[in-house]
Design an enzyme around this catalytic site. Sequence first.
Site, PDB file in Angstrom:
ATOM      1  N   ARG A   1      -2.153  -6.263  -8.288  1.00 47.02           N
ATOM      2  CA  ARG A   1      -1.018  -7.173  -8.121  1.00 47.02           C
ATOM      3  C   ARG A   1      -1.035  -8.299  -9.150  1.00 47.02           C
ATOM      4  NH1 ARG A   1      -2.696  -8.872  -2.327  1.00 47.02           N
ATOM      5  NH2 ARG A   1      -4.641  -8.654  -3.470  1.00 47.02           N
TER       6      ARG A   1
ATOM      7  N   HIS B   1       0.840  -1.207   0.000  1.00 47.55           N
ATOM      8  CA  HIS B   1       0.000   0.000   0.000  1.00 47.55           C
ATOM      9  C   HIS B   1       0.875   1.257   0.000  1.00 47.55           C
ATOM     10  CE1 HIS B   1      -3.199  -2.569   2.200  1.00 47.55           C
ATOM     11  NE2 HIS B   1      -3.718  -2.278   1.023  1.00 47.55           N
TER      12      HIS B   1
ATOM     13  N   LYS C   1     -15.363  -8.188   4.414  1.00 48.78           N
ATOM     14  CA  LYS C   1     -14.170  -8.482   5.218  1.00 48.78           C
ATOM     15  C   LYS C   1     -14.421  -8.306   6.710  1.00 48.78           C
ATOM     16  CE  LYS C   1     -10.589  -7.612   1.854  1.00 48.78           C
ATOM     17  NZ  LYS C   1      -9.515  -6.734   1.397  1.00 48.78           N
TER      18      LYS C   1
ATOM     19  N   SER D   1      -2.800  -8.124   3.214  1.00 46.05           N
ATOM     20  CA  SER D   1      -3.041  -7.900   4.645  1.00 46.05           C
ATOM     21  C   SER D   1      -3.392  -9.222   5.317  1.00 46.05           C
ATOM     22  CB  SER D   1      -4.167  -6.885   4.835  1.00 46.05           C
ATOM     23  OG  SER D   1      -3.823  -5.666   4.207  1.00 46.05           O
TER      24      SER D   1
HETATM   25  N1  COA Z   1       0.589  -4.347  -2.624  1.00 47.90           N
HETATM   26  C1  COA Z   1       0.341  -5.431  -1.904  1.00 47.90           C
HETATM   27  N2  COA Z   1      -0.881  -5.757  -1.462  1.00 47.90           N
HETATM   28  C2  COA Z   1      -1.894  -4.943  -1.766  1.00 47.90           C
HETATM   29  C3  COA Z   1      -1.695  -3.793  -2.513  1.00 47.90           C
HETATM   30  C4  COA Z   1      -0.391  -3.502  -2.946  1.00 47.90           C
HETATM   31  N3  COA Z   1      -0.104  -2.433  -3.662  1.00 47.90           N
HETATM   32  N4  COA Z   1      -2.881  -3.174  -2.666  1.00 47.90           N
HETATM   33  C5  COA Z   1      -3.780  -3.945  -2.038  1.00 47.90           C
HETATM   34  N5  COA Z   1      -3.187  -5.001  -1.489  1.00 47.90           N
HETATM   35  C6  COA Z   1      -3.851  -6.098  -0.788  1.00 47.90           C
HETATM   36  C7  COA Z   1      -4.383  -5.694   0.543  1.00 47.90           C
HETATM   37  O1  COA Z   1      -3.484  -5.982   1.577  1.00 47.90           O
HETATM   38  C8  COA Z   1      -5.658  -6.499   0.653  1.00 47.90           C
HETATM   39  O2  COA Z   1      -5.402  -7.766   1.194  1.00 47.90           O
HETATM   40  P1  COA Z   1      -6.567  -8.632   1.908  1.00 47.90           P
HETATM   41  O3  COA Z   1      -7.589  -8.947   0.839  1.00 47.90           O
HETATM   42  O4  COA Z   1      -5.857  -9.804   2.408  1.00 47.90           O
HETATM   43  O5  COA Z   1      -7.140  -7.744   2.988  1.00 47.90           O
HETATM   44  C9  COA Z   1      -6.111  -6.632  -0.798  1.00 47.90           C
HETATM   45  O6  COA Z   1      -4.960  -6.448  -1.573  1.00 47.90           O
HETATM   46  C10 COA Z   1      -7.067  -5.559  -1.232  1.00 47.90           C
HETATM   47  O7  COA Z   1      -7.307  -4.689  -0.182  1.00 47.90           O
HETATM   48  P2  COA Z   1      -7.352  -3.130  -0.136  1.00 47.90           P
HETATM   49  O8  COA Z   1      -6.809  -2.486  -1.365  1.00 47.90           O
HETATM   50  O9  COA Z   1      -6.799  -2.692   1.174  1.00 47.90           O
HETATM   51  O10 COA Z   1      -8.849  -2.893  -0.025  1.00 47.90           O
HETATM   52  P3  COA Z   1     -10.105  -3.642  -0.597  1.00 47.90           P
HETATM   53  O11 COA Z   1      -9.904  -4.359  -1.871  1.00 47.90           O
HETATM   54  O12 COA Z   1     -10.687  -4.374   0.553  1.00 47.90           O
HETATM   55  O13 COA Z   1     -10.929  -2.310  -0.896  1.00 47.90           O
HETATM   56  C11 COA Z   1     -12.832  -1.005  -1.357  1.00 47.90           C
HETATM   57  C12 COA Z   1     -12.127  -2.357  -1.525  1.00 47.90           C
HETATM   58  C13 COA Z   1     -12.764  -0.531   0.063  1.00 47.90           C
HETATM   59  C14 COA Z   1     -12.181   0.011  -2.273  1.00 47.90           C
HETATM   60  C15 COA Z   1     -14.288  -1.280  -1.755  1.00 47.90           C
HETATM   61  O14 COA Z   1     -14.799  -2.320  -0.946  1.00 47.90           O
HETATM   62  C16 COA Z   1     -15.154  -0.050  -1.586  1.00 47.90           C
HETATM   63  O15 COA Z   1     -15.122   0.828  -2.422  1.00 47.90           O
HETATM   64  N6  COA Z   1     -15.930   0.020  -0.496  1.00 47.90           N
HETATM   65  C17 COA Z   1     -16.834   1.118  -0.229  1.00 47.90           C
HETATM   66  C18 COA Z   1     -18.272   0.691  -0.540  1.00 47.90           C
HETATM   67  C19 COA Z   1     -18.536   0.766  -2.027  1.00 47.90           C
HETATM   68  O16 COA Z   1     -18.538   1.804  -2.643  1.00 47.90           O
HETATM   69  N7  COA Z   1     -18.794  -0.417  -2.596  1.00 47.90           N
HETATM   70  C20 COA Z   1     -19.063  -0.548  -4.003  1.00 47.90           C
HETATM   71  C21 COA Z   1     -17.771  -0.722  -4.776  1.00 47.90           C
HETATM   72  S1  COA Z   1     -18.125  -1.009  -6.462  1.00 47.90           S
END
Ligand code: COA
Length: 160
Positions: free
Chosen positions: A91, A18, A42, A129
């Site tokens: 990724r 991140h 989650k 994560s």
């Molecule tokens: N390098 C390594 N790992 C990474 C990374 C990077 N650059 N970017 C993300 N990751 C990992 C994270 O650790 C995470 O791991 P996990 O699945 O084990 O927790 C995973 O990739 C993705 O997580 P992250 O980017 O932190 O968030 P997310 O995918 O859970 O986020 C939201 C999704 C929050 C953006 C989405 O749920 C959202 O927009 N929520 C708001 C409600 C909404 O509008 N919903 C409709 C969406 S269409």
Amino acid sequence: MIRRAVYPGSFDPPTEGHLNIIRRGLALFDELVVAVATNTSKNTIFTPEERAALLKSLFPKEKKIRIDYFHGLLVDYVREKKASVILRGIRTMSDYEYEFQMALANKSMAPELETVFMMTEGRYSHISSSIIKEIMRFGGKGKDMIPPLVETALRKKLNS
Ligand code: COA
């Protein structure tokens, strides 16, 4: 006009992957709002406030970063912040499908917003994560995957 982007994520906890996207994003935008969001699929171990506090302590002096958290739809939040871009890291191919779906859903709700994807650097592409939480739960170390202050907070949380 200020180029403001929102980098949303669960950040449970924030990882080096991140942070890499944040640092590189700073080179592209005038202001980057790093926003802890609620992903309803989650079960998180840190509260949104705790995740935002961790992110804040990782960037104590960076003037171009705002750290925040929100509940509800991402597109509503991005509009409220008067940002025009959603920044996401990718990724793997499996990330791509999920991200593609989200980007299209967001585009249909808010056509004026653009999602910009950044390829995660290869050395971080195996990190997530969940993997870090799993490693630390079984006594492993988070070296090179999470910053030391995140490791300390995570260890404390897992032992509480
Ligand atoms: N390098 C390594 N790992 C990474 C990374 C990077 N650059 N970017 C993300 N990751 C990992 C994270 O650790 C995470 O791991 P996990 O699945 O084990 O927790 C995973 O990739 C993705 O997580 P992250 O980017 O932190 O968030 P997310 O995918 O859970 O986020 C939201 C999704 C929050 C953006 C989405 O749920 C959202 O927009 N929520 C708001 C409600 C909404 O509008 N919903 C409709 C969406 S269409």
